[in-house]
Design a protein around this motif. Sequence first.
Motif, PDB file in Angstrom:
ATOM      1  N   GLY A  44      50.674  18.055 -36.040  1.00 22.88           N
ATOM      2  CA  GLY A  44      50.115  19.291 -35.511  1.00 22.88           C
ATOM      3  C   GLY A  44      49.103  19.917 -36.450  1.00 22.88           C
ATOM      4  N   ILE A  45      49.376  19.903 -37.755  1.00 17.66           N
ATOM      5  CA  ILE A  45      48.423  20.454 -38.723  1.00 17.66           C
ATOM      6  C   ILE A  45      47.147  19.614 -38.732  1.00 17.66           C
ATOM      7  CG2 ILE A  45      48.016  20.794 -41.196  1.00 17.66           C
ATOM      8  CD1 ILE A  45      50.989  21.572 -41.413  1.00 17.66           C
ATOM      9  N   ARG A  46      47.299  18.293 -38.732  1.00 17.19           N
ATOM     10  CA  ARG A  46      46.104  17.433 -38.696  1.00 17.19           C
ATOM     11  C   ARG A  46      45.301  17.669 -37.419  1.00 17.19           C
ATOM     12  NH1 ARG A  46      44.093  12.495 -36.749  1.00 17.19           N
ATOM     13  NH2 ARG A  46      42.969  11.208 -38.299  1.00 17.19           N
ATOM     14  N   ALA A  47      45.993  17.803 -36.287  1.00 15.25           N
ATOM     15  CA  ALA A  47      45.295  18.003 -35.016  1.00 15.25           C
ATOM     16  C   ALA A  47      44.456  19.271 -35.040  1.00 15.25           C
ATOM     17  CB  ALA A  47      46.305  18.052 -33.868  1.00 15.25           C
ATOM     18  N   LEU A  48      45.001  20.366 -35.563  1.00 20.37           N
ATOM     19  CA  LEU A  48      44.249  21.621 -35.622  1.00 20.37           C
ATOM     20  C   LEU A  48      42.993  21.476 -36.479  1.00 20.37           C
ATOM     21  CD1 LEU A  48      47.158  24.195 -36.041  1.00 20.37           C
ATOM     22  CD2 LEU A  48      45.770  23.817 -33.997  1.00 20.37           C
ATOM     23  N   LEU A  49      43.134  20.798 -37.617  1.00 24.52           N
ATOM     24  CA  LEU A  49      41.980  20.614 -38.496  1.00 24.52           C
ATOM     25  C   LEU A  49      40.931  19.719 -37.853  1.00 24.52           C
ATOM     26  CD1 LEU A  49      43.881  20.114 -41.871  1.00 24.52           C
ATOM     27  CD2 LEU A  49      42.565  22.139 -41.190  1.00 24.52           C
ATOM     28  N   LEU A  50      41.367  18.621 -37.245  1.00 19.28           N
ATOM     29  CA  LEU A  50      40.414  17.694 -36.643  1.00 19.28           C
ATOM     30  C   LEU A  50      39.728  18.310 -35.422  1.00 19.28           C
ATOM     31  CD1 LEU A  50      39.192  14.873 -36.798  1.00 19.28           C
ATOM     32  CD2 LEU A  50      41.111  14.026 -35.419  1.00 19.28           C
ATOM     33  N   GLN A  51      40.483  19.003 -34.589  1.00  8.46           N
ATOM     34  CA  GLN A  51      39.899  19.637 -33.407  1.00  8.46           C
ATOM     35  C   GLN A  51      38.822  20.641 -33.781  1.00  8.46           C
ATOM     36  OE1 GLN A  51      43.469  21.179 -31.643  1.00  8.46           O
ATOM     37  NE2 GLN A  51      43.887  19.334 -30.457  1.00  8.46           N
ATOM     38  N   SER A  52      38.970  21.293 -34.931  1.00 10.01           N
ATOM     39  CA  SER A  52      38.005  22.315 -35.346  1.00 10.01           C
ATOM     40  C   SER A  52      36.636  21.730 -35.657  1.00 10.01           C
ATOM     41  CB  SER A  52      38.533  23.070 -36.568  1.00 10.01           C
ATOM     42  OG  SER A  52      38.411  22.281 -37.758  1.00 10.01           O
ATOM     43  N   MET A  53      36.543  20.396 -35.777  1.00  8.76           N
ATOM     44  CA  MET A  53      35.266  19.771 -36.127  1.00  8.76           C
ATOM     45  C   MET A  53      34.282  19.730 -34.964  1.00  8.76           C
ATOM     46  SD  MET A  53      35.075  18.936 -39.334  1.00  8.76           S
ATOM     47  CE  MET A  53      33.728  17.748 -39.304  1.00  8.76           C
ATOM     48  N   HIS A  54      34.713  20.061 -33.738  1.00  7.64           N
ATOM     49  CA  HIS A  54      33.760  20.142 -32.634  1.00  7.64           C
ATOM     50  C   HIS A  54      33.290  21.589 -32.531  1.00  7.64           C
ATOM     51  CE1 HIS A  54      31.743  19.805 -28.840  1.00  7.64           C
ATOM     52  NE2 HIS A  54      31.964  18.501 -28.821  1.00  7.64           N
ATOM     53  N   PRO A  55      32.003  21.862 -32.736  1.00  3.55           N
ATOM     54  CA  PRO A  55      31.528  23.258 -32.789  1.00  3.55           C
ATOM     55  C   PRO A  55      31.828  24.071 -31.537  1.00  3.55           C
ATOM     56  CG  PRO A  55      29.858  21.765 -33.643  1.00  3.55           C
ATOM     57  CD  PRO A  55      30.933  20.903 -33.044  1.00  3.55           C
ATOM     58  N   PRO A 102      28.982  11.818 -33.586  1.00  5.38           N
ATOM     59  CA  PRO A 102      27.692  12.486 -33.768  1.00  5.38           C
ATOM     60  C   PRO A 102      27.704  13.977 -33.399  1.00  5.38           C
ATOM     61  CG  PRO A 102      27.401  10.365 -32.680  1.00  5.38           C
ATOM     62  CD  PRO A 102      28.874  10.651 -32.690  1.00  5.38           C
ATOM     63  N   GLU A 103      28.674  14.407 -32.607  1.00  3.87           N
ATOM     64  CA  GLU A 103      28.738  15.806 -32.177  1.00  3.87           C
ATOM     65  C   GLU A 103      29.478  16.697 -33.166  1.00  3.87           C
ATOM     66  OE1 GLU A 103      30.259  16.274 -28.176  1.00  3.87           O
ATOM     67  OE2 GLU A 103      29.789  14.181 -27.728  1.00  3.87           O
ATOM     68  N   LEU A 104      30.148  16.098 -34.123  1.00  9.38           N
ATOM     69  CA  LEU A 104      31.091  16.841 -34.951  1.00  9.38           C
ATOM     70  C   LEU A 104      30.444  17.375 -36.219  1.00  9.38           C
ATOM     71  CD1 LEU A 104      34.160  14.436 -34.608  1.00  9.38           C
ATOM     72  CD2 LEU A 104      33.472  16.327 -33.115  1.00  9.38           C
ATOM     73  N   GLU A 105      30.835  18.595 -36.568  1.00 11.01           N
ATOM     74  CA  GLU A 105      30.402  19.220 -37.811  1.00 11.01           C
ATOM     75  C   GLU A 105      31.332  20.389 -38.118  1.00 11.01           C
ATOM     76  OE1 GLU A 105      26.970  22.043 -37.548  1.00 11.01           O
ATOM     77  OE2 GLU A 105      26.596  20.942 -35.673  1.00 11.01           O
ATOM     78  N   ALA A 106      31.365  20.753 -39.373  1.00 13.82           N
ATOM     79  CA  ALA A 106      32.218  21.868 -39.781  1.00 13.82           C
ATOM     80  C   ALA A 106      31.402  23.154 -39.785  1.00 13.82           C
ATOM     81  CB  ALA A 106      32.816  21.607 -41.157  1.00 13.82           C
ATOM     82  N   THR A 107      31.685  24.037 -38.868  1.00 11.47           N
ATOM     83  CA  THR A 107      31.024  25.340 -38.822  1.00 11.47           C
ATOM     84  C   THR A 107      31.740  26.316 -39.757  1.00 11.47           C
ATOM     85  OG1 THR A 107      32.428  26.045 -36.996  1.00 11.47           O
ATOM     86  CG2 THR A 107      30.352  24.950 -36.430  1.00 11.47           C
ATOM     87  N   ASP A 108      31.152  27.482 -39.927  1.00  8.31           N
ATOM     88  CA  ASP A 108      31.816  28.521 -40.725  1.00  8.31           C
ATOM     89  C   ASP A 108      33.183  28.855 -40.132  1.00  8.31           C
ATOM     90  OD1 ASP A 108      29.706  28.660 -42.484  1.00  8.31           O
ATOM     91  OD2 ASP A 108      28.763  30.393 -41.507  1.00  8.31           O
ATOM     92  N   ALA A 109      33.245  28.888 -38.800  1.00 13.54           N
ATOM     93  CA  ALA A 109      34.523  29.194 -38.147  1.00 13.54           C
ATOM     94  C   ALA A 109      35.553  28.115 -38.429  1.00 13.54           C
ATOM     95  CB  ALA A 109      34.318  29.336 -36.637  1.00 13.54           C
ATOM     96  N   ALA A 110      35.125  26.857 -38.469  1.00 21.37           N
ATOM     97  CA  ALA A 110      36.048  25.768 -38.761  1.00 21.37           C
ATOM     98  C   ALA A 110      36.579  25.878 -40.184  1.00 21.37           C
ATOM     99  CB  ALA A 110      35.361  24.424 -38.548  1.00 21.37           C
ATOM    100  N   ARG A 111      35.706  26.219 -41.127  1.00 22.95           N
ATOM    101  CA  ARG A 111      36.161  26.362 -42.512  1.00 22.95           C
ATOM    102  C   ARG A 111      37.090  27.565 -42.665  1.00 22.95           C
ATOM    103  NH1 ARG A 111      31.032  23.935 -43.500  1.00 22.95           N
ATOM    104  NH2 ARG A 111      29.902  25.902 -43.263  1.00 22.95           N
ATOM    105  N   ARG A 112      36.811  28.641 -41.933  1.00 21.77           N
ATOM    106  CA  ARG A 112      37.733  29.786 -41.975  1.00 21.77           C
ATOM    107  C   ARG A 112      39.092  29.396 -41.407  1.00 21.77           C
ATOM    108  NH1 ARG A 112      33.211  32.667 -39.989  1.00 21.77           N
ATOM    109  NH2 ARG A 112      34.137  32.730 -37.905  1.00 21.77           N
ATOM    110  N   ALA A 113      39.086  28.626 -40.340  1.00 22.10           N
ATOM    111  CA  ALA A 113      40.345  28.190 -39.744  1.00 22.10           C
ATOM    112  C   ALA A 113      41.125  27.309 -40.713  1.00 22.10           C
ATOM    113  CB  ALA A 113      40.078  27.443 -38.441  1.00 22.10           C
TER     114      ALA A 113
END
Length: 289
Positions: free
Chosen positions: A59-70, A203-214
Amino acid sequence: MTPLQSVRKRAGDAIFARVAGDEGPARRDRIHLAEGPRRFPSGSPIHVVHSDASMFVGGIRALLLQSMHPLAMAAVDAHSGFRGDPWGRLQRTSTFLAETTFGTDEDADGAIAVVRAVHDRVRGTAPDGRPYVASDPHLIRWVHVAEIDSFLRAHDRYGARPLDAAGRDEYVSQTAHVARALGAVDVPETVAELEQVLADYRPELEATDAARRAARFILVQPPVPLTLRAPYGLLSAAGVAMMPRWTRWPLRLPWLPIVEATAVRASGALITSAIRWAIGSAPPMPDHA
């Protein structure tokens, strides 16, 4: 009840209360013991994976990985309230998983209908100017594959009963039923297809500011009491260790390959075993299931 059994019960109750909420025991009994037909037979791969303590790591991995789609992250950041009510969101998610995995067809269909109704209302504009809507089949598929890949990888590493190749494929196929019911299309049915779909999203994935905050919220500022900080730290370290290498710098996650292969893996096995011992086995399914 022996002293050891009493300690186990208290520990199990505390963990279960965090994940399932105050109404968790009654909800669990309703889901597992209700009369009616079920999509998945007792003991099938989806039951094996979703009832195991390795789900805490997955579950922790899923939350982190899912956050990579902006776009998916923008929707979560603006609408989910995960920072204001993290345990409520976790409890709703765990209930949805339980209903769609172990519940009757009626309960599973009802849970899916509720989520679809919520998705229809979740829409907005991401910080980069792109519009999003949570009911977008492409986003639903991303959330699904990131979640299922995480659950399966965590179970492969920490599960009490790892699946063989055929069982892993069956797990992916069984979870596809729920994804399609939620509105996803072209859902993978095998592990090979799952890996290909994940690669196609890259190719669609990147870490946004929101992803890093999460990520900081999940890993550095978790909403857990001091008494649970140590075991939560072991779970989160195990989750991070299973993240793809290419996600580490964008999300500001550590990458310590030697430590992750030794100490983190050992501590992950220890904490998942402890949780499995504390919670015990899931309630039996009714005889007609």
